[in-house]
Design a protein around this motif. Structure first.
Motif, PDB file in Angstrom:
ATOM      1  N   LYS A  67     -30.333  57.125  13.531  1.00 49.28           N
ATOM      2  CA  LYS A  67     -30.234  57.660  14.737  1.00 49.28           C
ATOM      3  C   LYS A  67     -29.252  57.132  15.637  1.00 49.28           C
ATOM      4  N   PRO A  68     -28.464  57.564  16.574  1.00 50.51           N
ATOM      5  CA  PRO A  68     -29.035  59.185  16.848  1.00 50.51           C
ATOM      6  C   PRO A  68     -27.959  60.048  16.380  1.00 50.51           C
ATOM      7  N   PRO A  69     -28.446  61.347  16.196  1.00 53.09           N
ATOM      8  CA  PRO A  69     -27.263  62.085  15.321  1.00 53.09           C
ATOM      9  C   PRO A  69     -26.356  62.470  16.275  1.00 53.09           C
ATOM     10  N   VAL A 120     -25.635  74.714  18.898  1.00 53.20           N
ATOM     11  CA  VAL A 120     -25.743  73.377  18.424  1.00 53.20           C
ATOM     12  C   VAL A 120     -26.491  72.901  17.310  1.00 53.20           C
ATOM     13  N   VAL A 121     -26.048  72.244  16.567  1.00 52.20           N
ATOM     14  CA  VAL A 121     -26.693  71.577  15.566  1.00 52.20           C
ATOM     15  C   VAL A 121     -26.414  69.974  15.612  1.00 52.20           C
ATOM     16  N   PHE A 122     -27.845  69.194  15.145  1.00 54.29           N
ATOM     17  CA  PHE A 122     -27.463  67.653  15.327  1.00 54.29           C
ATOM     18  C   PHE A 122     -27.559  67.112  13.928  1.00 54.29           C
ATOM     19  N   LYS A 123     -26.380  66.556  13.509  1.00 54.86           N
ATOM     20  CA  LYS A 123     -26.308  66.120  12.103  1.00 54.86           C
ATOM     21  C   LYS A 123     -26.482  64.350  12.081  1.00 54.86           C
ATOM     22  N   PRO A 124     -27.155  64.010  11.047  1.00 56.90           N
ATOM     23  CA  PRO A 124     -27.786  62.605  10.773  1.00 56.90           C
ATOM     24  C   PRO A 124     -26.464  61.957  10.854  1.00 56.90           C
ATOM     25  N   ALA A 152     -30.681  63.845  22.138  1.00 57.75           N
ATOM     26  CA  ALA A 152     -29.986  64.458  20.889  1.00 57.75           C
ATOM     27  C   ALA A 152     -31.032  64.091  19.666  1.00 57.75           C
ATOM     28  N   ALA A 153     -31.501  63.058  19.652  1.00 57.66           N
ATOM     29  CA  ALA A 153     -32.462  62.522  18.699  1.00 57.66           C
ATOM     30  C   ALA A 153     -33.531  63.753  18.674  1.00 57.66           C
TER      31      ALA A 153
END
Ligand SMILES: [Zn+2]
Length: 131
Positions: free
Chosen positions: A122-124, A113-117, A24-25
């Motif tokens: 980390k990890p998002p 999908v989006v990866f949100k901080p 994911a990161a």
């Protein structure tokens, strides 16, 4: 209703899920699948929830899915959307829908999908937005 940024707590990483969060990161969504029965599952587990085999492996998901169900948390300090998203690979995961007008979200809608901080770095967190 517009989406405001809210603080997202960092996920709890375990030995069993470390590879998932590491991916994911790097902007990749992993899906766990079983080489004994062929089923894919989420959340990631070492033992297959369908046949209890320990012959499970990681594979990279497409990051595509559809909204199975959702609920707008309007009374939270920063409103957000809880949702179940069914991945193109099959499993359904609990997540958030972000970066859109919440009132336009529909069941069956295509999302990506989006990866949100997260608050603590980390990890998002793995979330989805309209595709
Ligand atoms: Zn299995």
């Amino acid at each position: 209703m517009a989406a405001k940024e809210r603080k997202i707590p960092a996920p709890a990483v375990t030995l069993e899920t470390k590879a998932y969060w590491d991916a994911a990161a790097q902007g990749k969504l992993l899906v766990r699948h079983c080489t004994a029965c062929g089923e894919k599952h989420h959340y990631p587990r070492t033992l297959c929830p369908f046949c209890f085999s320990d012959r499970t492996e990681w594979s990279e998901g497409s990051g595509r899915g559809t909204v199975y169900s959702f609920s707008i948390m309007r009374r939270a300090p920063e409103p957000y959307v809880m949702a179940y998203v069914t991945l193109a690979e099959g499993p359904t995961m609990m997540t958030n829908i972000v970066d859109c007008d919440f009132d336009t979200i529909k069941i069956g809608q295509a999302v990506k999908v989006v990866f949100k901080p997260t608050e603590d770095g980390k990890p998002p967190m793995v979330m989805f937005t309209p595709a």
